[in-house]
Design a protein around this motif. Sequence first.
Motif, PDB file in Angstrom:
ATOM      1  N   ASP A 105     -42.447  -4.204 -46.935  1.00  0.00           N
ATOM      2  CA  ASP A 105     -41.555  -5.307 -47.277  1.00  0.00           C
ATOM      3  C   ASP A 105     -40.141  -4.950 -46.858  1.00  0.00           C
ATOM      4  OD1 ASP A 105     -43.484  -6.956 -48.493  1.00  0.00           O
ATOM      5  OD2 ASP A 105     -43.326  -5.856 -50.375  1.00  0.00           O
ATOM      6  N   LEU A 106     -39.533  -5.808 -46.050  1.00  0.00           N
ATOM      7  CA  LEU A 106     -38.144  -5.611 -45.673  1.00  0.00           C
ATOM      8  C   LEU A 106     -37.240  -5.686 -46.898  1.00  0.00           C
ATOM      9  CD1 LEU A 106     -38.296  -7.798 -42.471  1.00  0.00           C
ATOM     10  CD2 LEU A 106     -37.737  -5.362 -42.482  1.00  0.00           C
ATOM     11  N   ARG A 107     -36.082  -5.114 -46.789  1.00  0.00           N
ATOM     12  CA  ARG A 107     -35.140  -5.035 -47.900  1.00  0.00           C
ATOM     13  C   ARG A 107     -34.845  -6.417 -48.509  1.00  0.00           C
ATOM     14  NH1 ARG A 107     -29.945  -1.395 -46.717  1.00  0.00           N
ATOM     15  NH2 ARG A 107     -31.437  -0.916 -45.049  1.00  0.00           N
ATOM     16  N   SER A 108     -34.975  -6.493 -49.817  1.00  0.00           N
ATOM     17  CA  SER A 108     -34.755  -7.682 -50.646  1.00  0.00           C
ATOM     18  C   SER A 108     -35.905  -8.678 -50.579  1.00  0.00           C
ATOM     19  CB  SER A 108     -33.423  -8.382 -50.317  1.00  0.00           C
ATOM     20  OG  SER A 108     -33.522  -9.253 -49.214  1.00  0.00           O
ATOM     21  N   TRP A 109     -37.038  -8.254 -50.028  1.00  0.00           N
ATOM     22  CA  TRP A 109     -38.221  -9.106 -49.952  1.00  0.00           C
ATOM     23  C   TRP A 109     -39.411  -8.383 -50.574  1.00  0.00           C
ATOM     24  CZ3 TRP A 109     -37.633 -14.043 -48.443  1.00  0.00           C
ATOM     25  CH2 TRP A 109     -36.456 -14.366 -47.752  1.00  0.00           C
ATOM     26  N   MET A 147     -32.498  -5.000 -41.606  1.00  0.00           N
ATOM     27  CA  MET A 147     -33.949  -5.046 -41.398  1.00  0.00           C
ATOM     28  C   MET A 147     -34.379  -4.099 -40.289  1.00  0.00           C
ATOM     29  SD  MET A 147     -34.560  -9.163 -41.676  1.00  0.00           S
ATOM     30  CE  MET A 147     -34.818  -9.974 -43.255  1.00  0.00           C
ATOM     31  N   LEU A 148     -33.561  -4.008 -39.254  1.00  0.00           N
ATOM     32  CA  LEU A 148     -33.863  -3.087 -38.155  1.00  0.00           C
ATOM     33  C   LEU A 148     -33.854  -1.645 -38.647  1.00  0.00           C
ATOM     34  CD1 LEU A 148     -34.415  -2.636 -35.175  1.00  0.00           C
ATOM     35  CD2 LEU A 148     -31.950  -2.762 -34.752  1.00  0.00           C
ATOM     36  N   GLU A 149     -32.900  -1.288 -39.491  1.00  0.00           N
ATOM     37  CA  GLU A 149     -32.881   0.060 -40.057  1.00  0.00           C
ATOM     38  C   GLU A 149     -34.095   0.298 -40.949  1.00  0.00           C
ATOM     39  OE1 GLU A 149     -30.876   2.436 -39.033  1.00  0.00           O
ATOM     40  OE2 GLU A 149     -30.164   0.876 -37.661  1.00  0.00           O
ATOM     41  N   ASP A 150     -34.541  -0.743 -41.652  1.00  0.00           N
ATOM     42  CA  ASP A 150     -35.739  -0.618 -42.476  1.00  0.00           C
ATOM     43  C   ASP A 150     -36.968  -0.343 -41.604  1.00  0.00           C
ATOM     44  OD1 ASP A 150     -34.072  -1.253 -44.574  1.00  0.00           O
ATOM     45  OD2 ASP A 150     -34.788  -3.305 -44.785  1.00  0.00           O
ATOM     46  N   GLY A 179     -38.683 -10.021 -33.020  1.00  0.00           N
ATOM     47  CA  GLY A 179     -37.468  -9.475 -32.412  1.00  0.00           C
ATOM     48  C   GLY A 179     -37.199  -8.056 -32.867  1.00  0.00           C
ATOM     49  N   LEU A 180     -37.412  -7.790 -34.163  1.00  0.00           N
ATOM     50  CA  LEU A 180     -37.229  -6.430 -34.674  1.00  0.00           C
ATOM     51  C   LEU A 180     -38.191  -5.474 -33.996  1.00  0.00           C
ATOM     52  CD1 LEU A 180     -36.980  -7.318 -38.476  1.00  0.00           C
ATOM     53  CD2 LEU A 180     -35.075  -6.757 -36.957  1.00  0.00           C
ATOM     54  N   ALA A 181     -39.449  -5.896 -33.826  1.00  0.00           N
ATOM     55  CA  ALA A 181     -40.439  -5.051 -33.157  1.00  0.00           C
ATOM     56  C   ALA A 181     -40.010  -4.737 -31.728  1.00  0.00           C
ATOM     57  CB  ALA A 181     -41.797  -5.735 -33.169  1.00  0.00           C
ATOM     58  N   LEU A 182     -39.445  -5.737 -31.060  1.00  0.00           N
ATOM     59  CA  LEU A 182     -38.990  -5.521 -29.676  1.00  0.00           C
ATOM     60  C   LEU A 182     -37.902  -4.456 -29.618  1.00  0.00           C
ATOM     61  CD1 LEU A 182     -38.318  -8.176 -26.993  1.00  0.00           C
ATOM     62  CD2 LEU A 182     -36.533  -6.515 -27.508  1.00  0.00           C
ATOM     63  N   VAL A 183     -36.921  -4.540 -30.505  1.00  0.00           N
ATOM     64  CA  VAL A 183     -35.829  -3.560 -30.485  1.00  0.00           C
ATOM     65  C   VAL A 183     -36.345  -2.164 -30.802  1.00  0.00           C
ATOM     66  CG1 VAL A 183     -33.623  -2.914 -31.527  1.00  0.00           C
ATOM     67  CG2 VAL A 183     -34.127  -5.321 -31.098  1.00  0.00           C
ATOM     68  N   VAL A 184     -37.251  -2.057 -31.777  1.00  0.00           N
ATOM     69  CA  VAL A 184     -37.829  -0.751 -32.107  1.00  0.00           C
ATOM     70  C   VAL A 184     -38.574  -0.189 -30.898  1.00  0.00           C
ATOM     71  CG1 VAL A 184     -39.551   0.425 -33.529  1.00  0.00           C
ATOM     72  CG2 VAL A 184     -37.957  -1.192 -34.580  1.00  0.00           C
TER      73      VAL A 184
END
Length: 328
Positions: A105-109, A147-150, A179-184
């Motif tokens: 779960d991403l932060r705050s979710w 979220m990216l840091e998470d 998008g987060l997956a792409l950056v990672v």
Amino acid sequence: MTLTHTTSNRFLNRLRHKGLLLLLAALLLTNPVAAADVALDQQTVTFWSEGARLQGTVFKPKAIAADEKLPGILLIHGWGGNRSNLNRLYAPQFARLGFVVMTFDLRSWGDSDGFFLPNAALPTAPETKTVTVSGQHIRSVVNPQKMLEDARAAIAWLVAEPNLQADNIGVWGTSMGGGLALVVAASDPRIKALVTQIGTVNNKANFAMIPDQMVANWETQRARGQITPYPGPASAMGLPDNPDLIAIKKYDPAAYWPDIAVPTLIIDAENEELLDRQVNGMALHKSLGDRVPTRYLVIPGTHYDVYRDQGHATGLKAAQDWFVTHLK
């Protein structure tokens, strides 16, 4: 003559046997849902990201030797989501194919901690000490930078799993998680395959209607305390939940397109209504060209049709095949 005939028959039988084995292997490769009866271990885990306590789940096959190493897959949910849906619709289906799979779960979710805003200034002290404070636990914040840091923290936790091939991991993300997956994937050499599903992979284009100067003004107002430190419904501009529009405007996954060096599967909805796929998935596919193995899959229906019925089955099967092909 009899001996020659017998030898020939044996040889032909061996060829047939070998052919059947090859056919069976091909069927397993192209139809991975055949492994639906594989028993799984499921473990809830806690990890940390920038001081926030996050919750995740790890899936892996039960019938695995203590020293056996499997490829890994990290799944990232989207805007307004949580890992419970991934735990039902995606993670077990990947794990049964012989992967160590992690959701979170991403932060705050979901079950993860959110942001904390104290009601008053914290007491000063020359060294670390325990204090009792009251404040607000801020939830449902959409801040893709955090979220990216998470997601990066989740990878950092996952690579220490004893049954994992730590340098052979796939990352799968859906919607904002795409998008987060792409950056990672573009920034971590341990990632060897990427699946972005209905992904928001071009934020500059998606939020072009918000002028940069307006965001700069908000940033000044936040720094001066003229607006709330964390976003709330009043600042959502018609968007759901609590989007941090300052962070969203600064987040640019398209800047990472040139750095993608792993096989990439892009899944889009044919009648996508939440974003323009011409400047997201289609543009990403064109950008990759022949540089890496890539596939652009269009599923009939709208954004949320990808999560149900035939849309879900088609996208899941394509992602399963992609990870089996490029991680195994």
